[in-house]
Write an enzyme that holds these catalytic residues in place. Structure first.
Site, PDB file in Angstrom:
ATOM      1  CG  HIS A  98       1.794  -7.847  -2.274  1.00  0.00           C
ATOM      2  ND1 HIS A  98       1.154  -8.605  -1.313  1.00  0.00           N
ATOM      3  CD2 HIS A  98       1.872  -8.645  -3.369  1.00  0.00           C
ATOM      4  CE1 HIS A  98       0.853  -9.786  -1.816  1.00  0.00           C
ATOM      5  NE2 HIS A  98       1.282  -9.844  -3.044  1.00  0.00           N
ATOM      6  CG  HIS A 123       0.730   1.071   1.447  1.00  0.00           C
ATOM      7  ND1 HIS A 123      -0.279   1.139   2.381  1.00  0.00           N
ATOM      8  CD2 HIS A 123       0.115   1.062   0.239  1.00  0.00           C
ATOM      9  CE1 HIS A 123      -1.443   1.157   1.761  1.00  0.00           C
ATOM     10  NE2 HIS A 123      -1.246   1.111   0.450  1.00  0.00           N
ATOM     11  CB  THR A 210      -6.076  -0.385  -4.228  1.00  0.00           C
ATOM     12  OG1 THR A 210      -4.840  -0.387  -3.502  1.00  0.00           O
ATOM     13  CG2 THR A 210      -6.769   0.964  -4.081  1.00  0.00           C
ATOM     14  CB  THR A 211      -4.322  -5.000  -1.969  1.00  0.00           C
ATOM     15  OG1 THR A 211      -4.612  -4.469  -0.673  1.00  0.00           O
ATOM     16  CG2 THR A 211      -3.224  -4.184  -2.622  1.00  0.00           C
TER      17      THR A 211
HETATM   18 ZN   LIG Z   1      -2.476   1.255  -1.136  1.00  0.00          ZN
END
Ligand SMILES: [Zn+2]
Length: 259
Positions: A98, A123, A210-211
Site C-alpha cells: 500500500h 510513509h 486516508t486509508t
Molecule cells: Zn498517509
C-alpha cells in the site's frame, strides 16, 4: 492559500492530530495486517472502501474525511509547532503493497496544543493526497505521531516537481522494490528534514486517516514549504509501489481550514 516554495532544506511538516484509540491497528501503520483487503482501484478501491467491511463504515459515512483540497482557508492564529527529531532512531523501511513506510524506534516528538506526540512512522503517497488550490503534487509524506492517550498527529509534506532532492537520496537507495520486503535503516538514512525546529507556516484542518478504517479525529497540519523531487526520484517510488496510492480528495462539509 499562498504556499511558499522553499528549498528542501526548509523543514517540511504536515501534521495530523488524530484521536485514534486503535491507532496501531490503523492502516496508516503498515505493521497492521488488514482483516479485509482493500486497494486503490477496482472493486476494492477508494469508492468501495466503506462497503468492504463494517469496520470501514467511516470511509463512506464520515463527514471529516481526508485528504482534502486546501483551496478555501481562513487566516487564524496558529501556534508554532515545536518539532524535535534530534534523537531520531529509525527501525526499518518496508514496502507493504500500500505504501513505502519508515518505522521509527524512538526519538521524534512534536508538541501541538501543548500536547506531546511521538513519531511512530512516516510513509509516502504518489501522487500526493491533499491538494492545494485544486493542484495535485507528485509526492506526499505523512509523519504519523501518537500521544500517550492515543491521539494522533500526522505531519505531512508535499513535494513539487523539480531538481533532485538530496535529502531523499539515502532513503531512495533503501526502498524495497517488492511488496512484503523490508530493510534495516542506518542513522544517516533518514534526513528528510531539519532535526529541530518550530513549524510556523502550515494549514490545519480536522480530518481522518486516508486509508481504511478512515478513522476521524485527526488534526492535519499541512506544511506550506514544498521541497522538490526529480522525475528520476519519483520513478523509484512508482516502480516500488507499482500503482498510484492516493485516495481522492473528500468533501470539506462543515469544516474550516485554518492557515
Ligand atoms: Zn498517509
Amino acid at each position: 492559500m499562498n504556499f511558499i516554495f522553499i528549498k528542501y532544506s526548509y523543514a517540511l511538516l504536515f501534521s495530523v492530530l488524530v484521536t485514534l484509540p486503535a491507532w496501531a491497528g490503523a492502516s496508516e501503520d503498515a505493521s497492521h495486517q488488514e482483516a479485509v483487503k482493500w486497494s486503490y482501484s477496482g472493486a476494492t478501491g477508494p469508492s468501495h472502501w466503506g462497503d468492504l467491511s463494517p469496520e470501514y463504515n467511516t470511509c463512506k459515512q464520515g463527514k471529516n474525511q481526508s485528504p482534502v483540497d486546501i483551496s478555501t482557508s481562513i487566516p487564524g492564529k496558529l501556534d508554532g509547532i515545536k518539532m524535535d527529531y534530534s534523537l531520531l532512531v529509525a527501525e526499518n523501511i518496508i514496502n507493504n503493497g500500500h505504501t513505502i513506510q519508515v518505522n521509527i524506534r524512538s526519538g521524534g516528538t512534536i508538541k501541538v496544543d501543548d500536547k506531546q506526540f511521538s513519531l511512530k512512522q512516516f510513509h509516502f503517497h504518489t501522487p500526493g493526497e491533499n491538494r492545494v488550490n485544486g493542484k495535485s503534487y507528485p509526492l506526499e509524506v505523512h509523519f504519523v505521531h501518537v500521544s500517550d492517550d492515543n491521539e494522533l498527529a500526522v505531519v505531512a509534506l508535499l513535494y513539487q516537481p523539480g531538481m533532485t532532492n538530496r535529502t531523499l537520496e539515502p532513503l531512495l537507495k533503501k526502498i524495497p522494490m517488492n511488496a512484503g520486503e523490508s530493510k534495516r535503516l542506518g542513522a544517516k538514512d533518514v534526513e528528510l528534514f531539519e532535526r529541530s525546529k518550530t513549524i510556523k507556516n502550515y494549514a490545519r484542518y480536522n480530518g481522518s486517516l486516508t486509508t481504511p478504517p478512515c478513522t476521524e479525529g485527526v488534526r492535519w497540519i499541512v506544511m506550506r514549504a514544498m521541497p522538490s523531487i526529480s522525475r528520476q526520484q519519483l520513478d523509484v517510488f512508482q516502480r516500488a509501489l507499482k500503482h498510484p496510492n492516493n485516495r481522492p480528495v473528500q468533501p470539506l462539509n462543515a469544516r474550516i481550514i485554518i492557515r
